[in-house]
Design a protein around this motif. Sequence first.
Motif, short mmCIF file in Angstrom:
data_model
loop_
_atom_site.label_atom_id
_atom_site.label_comp_id
_atom_site.label_asym_id
_atom_site.label_seq_id
_atom_site.Cartn_x
_atom_site.Cartn_y
_atom_site.Cartn_z
N ASN A 148 -12.78 12.22 10.29
CA ASN A 148 -12.56 12.84 8.98
C ASN A 148 -13.88 13.17 8.28
O ASN A 148 -14.06 14.25 7.70
CB ASN A 148 -11.72 11.92 8.09
CG ASN A 148 -10.34 11.68 8.66
OD1 ASN A 148 -9.84 12.47 9.45
ND2 ASN A 148 -9.73 10.56 8.28
N GLU A 149 -14.81 12.21 8.33
CA GLU A 149 -16.12 12.41 7.70
C GLU A 149 -16.87 13.55 8.39
O GLU A 149 -17.49 14.40 7.72
CB GLU A 149 -16.94 11.12 7.80
CG GLU A 149 -18.33 11.24 7.21
CD GLU A 149 -19.18 10.01 7.47
OE1 GLU A 149 -20.37 10.05 7.12
OE2 GLU A 149 -18.66 9.03 8.03
N ALA A 150 -16.80 13.60 9.72
CA ALA A 150 -17.49 14.64 10.47
C ALA A 150 -16.95 16.02 10.11
O ALA A 150 -17.72 16.97 9.92
CB ALA A 150 -17.36 14.39 11.98
N ALA A 151 -15.63 16.13 10.01
CA ALA A 151 -15.02 17.42 9.68
C ALA A 151 -15.43 17.87 8.28
O ALA A 151 -15.72 19.06 8.06
CB ALA A 151 -13.50 17.32 9.78
N LEU A 152 -15.47 16.93 7.33
CA LEU A 152 -15.85 17.28 5.96
C LEU A 152 -17.31 17.74 5.89
O LEU A 152 -17.63 18.75 5.25
CB LEU A 152 -15.62 16.08 5.03
CG LEU A 152 -15.87 16.33 3.54
CD1 LEU A 152 -14.94 17.41 3.02
CD2 LEU A 152 -15.68 15.03 2.76
N LYS A 153 -18.19 17.01 6.58
CA LYS A 153 -19.61 17.40 6.59
C LYS A 153 -19.79 18.77 7.23
O LYS A 153 -20.53 19.62 6.73
CB LYS A 153 -20.43 16.35 7.37
CG LYS A 153 -20.67 15.06 6.62
CD LYS A 153 -21.54 14.13 7.44
CE LYS A 153 -21.83 12.84 6.67
NZ LYS A 153 -22.66 11.90 7.46
N TYR A 154 -19.11 18.96 8.36
CA TYR A 154 -19.23 20.23 9.07
C TYR A 154 -18.73 21.38 8.21
O TYR A 154 -19.36 22.45 8.13
CB TYR A 154 -18.43 20.12 10.37
CG TYR A 154 -18.73 21.18 11.40
CD1 TYR A 154 -19.86 21.98 11.32
CD2 TYR A 154 -17.88 21.37 12.48
CE1 TYR A 154 -20.14 22.95 12.28
CE2 TYR A 154 -18.15 22.33 13.45
CZ TYR A 154 -19.28 23.11 13.35
OH TYR A 154 -19.53 24.05 14.30
N PHE A 155 -17.61 21.16 7.54
CA PHE A 155 -17.03 22.22 6.71
C PHE A 155 -17.93 22.56 5.52
O PHE A 155 -18.21 23.73 5.24
CB PHE A 155 -15.64 21.79 6.21
CG PHE A 155 -15.10 22.69 5.13
CD1 PHE A 155 -14.66 23.97 5.44
CD2 PHE A 155 -15.03 22.27 3.81
CE1 PHE A 155 -14.16 24.81 4.45
CE2 PHE A 155 -14.53 23.09 2.83
CZ PHE A 155 -14.10 24.38 3.15
#
Length: 465
Positions: free
Chosen positions: A143-150
Motif C-alpha cells: 500500500n505504501e509503495a503504491a501511494l509513493k509511486y502514484f
Amino acid sequence: MYPIILLSVLGVVTLFLGFSKSKNVLLPAVLFFLVLAIASNFVEWNKGPLLYFYDMLRVDNLTLAFNGIVLLSAFMIVAISGGFQENPDSEPAEYFGLMLFSLVGALMMIGFEHMIMLFIGVEILSVAMYILTGSNKRNLRSNEAALKYFLMGAFATGFMLFGMTLIYGATGSFKLSHIHGFASNIQADAQPYILYAGLLLLLIGMLFKVSAAPFHFWTPDVYEGAPTIFTTFMSTIVKTAGFAALFRLLNTSFSEIYGFWWIIIATIAVLTLLVGNIGATSQNSFKRMLAYSGISHAGYMLIALTALTKPSQNAIVFYSLAYSLSTICAFGVLMLVSREKTLEGQPNERYEAFNGLAKQNPMLAFVLAVSMLSLAGIPLTAGFWGKFFIFTSAADRGIIWITVIAVLMSAVGIYYYFRVIISSYLKEGDLIKIRVAPFYQVILLLATFLTILFGLAPGVFEGLL
C-alpha cells in the motif's frame, strides 16, 4: 501497430475470461495472446517507416525491435506468474488484463511520433503500474509503495506536461518531425529559452520513469513493496519503454541542439551510476539491491543517449534485451526461494535466503549465477557485450571520461552481484529441494540460454536495424 490493436482487444477479452468458473484457463489464454502479439509485431519488419493514427505513431525496425523485447519480456513474466491461481483471494483476470493494457501504453511510448501519443502511452502504462503495485491490499508495504509511486508519478507527469506545453509554444507543433525542423533552423545567435526549458522539464518527467538519479527516490521502496512479479514487470518493460521513448525523442527531434542537452544527460548518467552502484553495496535485501542495480543500469543506458551515435541505437537495443533477460531470471529465482522461505516462516528476501541454494537446487543456482554475472558485465554473457557496446558508442563520440567512470562503477557492481553467488555456492543453508513447475523451469532456462548465446554471439542483431 498490430500489437497495439490486438492487446487492446485481448485485454478486454481477458477481463471477460475472469467470469469463467475455472481460473486455470487464464494463464494459457494470456500466453497465447502474447504469442499472437509477438507474431504480429514482425509482420511489418523491413517495410520501411510507416505512420499510423494521423501520423501520430511511427513503425520502423527500431520500433519493432523494442516492441519485440517488451513483448518477449511480458511473455516470460506472465509465464512465471502461476502463483496467482494458487491464491484464493487473487483476481488473476484483473492482473493479467492490467498487464496487457500496460503493454499497450509501453508500445505507444516506443513508437510515438506525436507528443500526445507519448503522453497517452505514459499514462496508460503508469496508471496500470500504480494499481498493480498496490495489488497486495493486505500488505502495508505494498500500500505504501503504491501511494509513493502514484504521488511521485503525478508530479513527474506534471513536469512532463509543462515541458510539452513549452515545446509547443516554441515550435507550434507536437510532431517530432516539425520540432526537428524548428531546431534545425535556429539561428546561431538565437537563444530559444522556451524550447530549452520545455526540453528540460520533459526530460525530468521521462527520467523519473526510468529511475535515473536524482529522480530515483521512489525506486527502492516501490520495488520492495510491490509483489515481486510486478516488480519484475516494472524493472524490465517500463525501463525498456522509457529508454526507447527517450532515444526517439532526443534522436529524432533534438539532435540538432545536442550541444545544449548532452552535458545534462551526461551529468545525470554519472550521478545515476554513483547512486545506483554505491547504494547497492549497502543493501541486505536482495530485492532492494536489484532496485539500486536497476538505477545503475539506467546510468549505463543514459551513456548511450549521451553519445547518440549510430552504434548507440544498436547498443541500447542490445543492452535492453540483455538486462531484461537477466532481471527476469533473478526475480524468477527470488520468487521461488521467497515462497519456500515464507512457508517456513523465515525472512525471505535477504541474501541469506540463497544460502545453500546450489546444494539442493543446482539448476536454480546456475540460473541465478548467470543472471548475476550478466548484470555485472562478466565476459561470455550478454551483459558484458551490452556494456561494451555502450562504452564503444561513448568512445566514438569522444566522451572518454564518462567511460572511465562507468568502468570503475562496473567494478563496484561486481562486489554486490558476487555476494549472491557466494551465498548460493559457498555458504551453508537449510533450503530444501524446491519444486519448480516444468514450464517455469523452461522459461528460466530459455532466458539463461539466450543470455549465454548473446554473450557468445553478440553480433546477431548487427545490420538488422
